[in-house]
Design an enzyme around this catalytic site. Structure first.
Site, PDB file in Angstrom:
ATOM      1  N   GLY A   1       0.880  -1.170   0.000  1.00 10.07           N
ATOM      2  CA  GLY A   1       0.000   0.000   0.000  1.00 10.07           C
ATOM      3  C   GLY A   1       0.911   1.212   0.000  1.00 10.07           C
TER       4      GLY A   1
ATOM      5  CE  LYS B   1       6.349  11.678  -6.382  1.00 10.24           C
ATOM      6  NZ  LYS B   1       5.672  10.710  -5.498  1.00 10.24           N
TER       7      LYS B   1
ATOM      8  CG  ASN C   1       4.374   0.212  -1.041  1.00 12.59           C
ATOM      9  OD1 ASN C   1       4.134  -0.743  -0.323  1.00 12.59           O
ATOM     10  ND2 ASN C   1       3.748   0.409  -2.195  1.00 12.59           N
TER      11      ASN C   1
ATOM     12  CG  ASN D   1      -0.132   8.002  -4.775  1.00 12.72           C
ATOM     13  OD1 ASN D   1       0.187   7.856  -5.963  1.00 12.72           O
ATOM     14  ND2 ASN D   1       0.504   7.412  -3.779  1.00 12.72           N
TER      15      ASN D   1
ATOM     16  NE  ARG E   1      -8.436   0.336  -1.007  1.00 13.19           N
ATOM     17  CZ  ARG E   1      -7.427   1.059  -1.502  1.00 13.19           C
ATOM     18  NH1 ARG E   1      -7.336   1.252  -2.813  1.00 13.19           N
ATOM     19  NH2 ARG E   1      -6.528   1.587  -0.704  1.00 13.19           N
TER      20      ARG E   1
ATOM     21  CG  ASP F   1       4.398   4.162  -3.199  1.00  8.82           C
ATOM     22  OD1 ASP F   1       3.864   5.267  -3.404  1.00  8.82           O
ATOM     23  OD2 ASP F   1       3.798   3.075  -3.377  1.00  8.82           O
TER      24      ASP F   1
END
Ligand code: ADP
Length: 306
Positions: free
Chosen positions: A29, A225, A33, A165, A103, A259
């Protein structure tokens, strides 16, 4: 100088195709991570703790044992009777990966429900890490509880780190997604987005636009990034600096590129306070990680980085 890092979010059970219909079990996850890679690279006198909620069942016991084994602390992880961890399955077809998730009632969705517990953990920490996925799994009032605590930490001068994210399938409403991601950024002192996601969902024309948008939300430090190209850093209001990605001959599995970058970056930045050197090291780490299978690459496969 010793310190404590706390990463907040959901770790899931991962089922991966092993051979035919046989499945291999793992745990991963984004926020876990990042904690894993931070632990690998932080000095021994730093502690790294994971903050989440799990159930009281066997797979929860196994997940905690796994987390402990990586050196990440489980002391703040709450156990909730009657809940279980979230689960996802990786399907491999012609080299392409796709995912199924179970989930929607995971224990981690309740991670911020005990505000006193959250406060204790936050107050004991120097660096707090969370992501847009952490926010996506929480009910709106739990998002508020978490953000209140993170704003307090930021106001106290702690490093509050946010990776947006952006995962639209975790949100039922696009406007709420963008507003909540922006609220997460406002609560943070360092935001580490992926340009692709930001361009797609916020319409940023270029990396500079992403930096400007987050700075206008009161974020002092931004690291954008941009995959194989590299990262652009803007720290403390200074001029932006570009750090290219490391060369990779053959990509094996890009899982956890972002991550591992975050975890390695935070480990180096915490240790010596130089963001450009931290970005160079993080780029080498992410490049090594994507040359191996899986989200959590074992230390012995990353020896060249030590
Ligand atoms: P995410 O995995 O979060 O989408 P990116 O794709 O931007 O994030 O990748 C994160 C980091 O991983 C990059 O900043 C870079 O250091 C490294 N990386 C990703 N793809 C490559 C690549 N093809 N070659 C070298 N490095 C890469």
């Amino acid at each position: 100088m010793a310190g404590r890092l706390l990463s907040i979010g959901e770790c899931m059970v991962e089922l991966m195709q092993a051979e035919g219909d046989l499945l291999r079990k793992g745990y991963a996850g984004d926020s876990f991570n990042t904690a894993y890679y931070a632990r690998l690279f932080l000095p021994e006198d730093w502690s790294v703790d994971y903050f989440t909620a799990v159930g009281t069942d066997t797979v929860s016991d196994e997940m905690l044992a796994f987390i402990e084994k990586t050196g990440v602390g489980t002391g703040y992880i709450r156990r909730i009777e009657g809940r279980t961890p979230g689960l996802y399955m990786i399907h491999l077809k012609d080299g392409e990966r796709s995912f199924s998730y179970w989930r929607s009632v995971s224990a981690a969705k309740l991670l911020a429900d005990d505000a006193d517990h959250l406060r204790k953990a936050a107050e004991a920490s120097d660096i707090l890490v969370f992501s847009g996925i952490t926010l996506a799994i929480l009910a709106p009032n739990a998002v508020e509880t978490l953000l209140l605590e993170l704003r307090r930490a930021k106001a106290a001068g702690k490093l509050v780190v946010f990776d947006p994210n952006i995962r639209p399938r975790l949100w039922d409403d696009n406007t709420r997604m963008l507003e909540t991601i922006s609220a997460g950024a406002r609560a943070s002192s360092l935001v580490m987005p992926s340009f692709d996601d930001e361009a797609t969902h916020f319409g940023d024309a270029d990396v500079a636009a992403t930096i400007t948008r987050y700075r206008s939300l009161g974020v002092e430090n931004v690291v954008v990034k941009d995959g194989a190209k590299g990262v652009t850093l803007s720290f403390g209001g200074g001029a932006s600096e570009f750090v290219p990605s490391a060369k990779v001959e053959k990509i094996v599995d890009t899982t956890s590129a972002g991550d591992s970058f975050n975890g390695a970056f935070l480990a180096r930045y915490a240790a010596d306070g130089d963001p450009v050197a931290a970005a160079r090291f993080a780029a080498q780490t992410a490049a090594a990680v994507i040359q191996h299978h899986g989200a959590l690459v074992a230390r012995d496969k990353l020896e060249a980085l030590f």
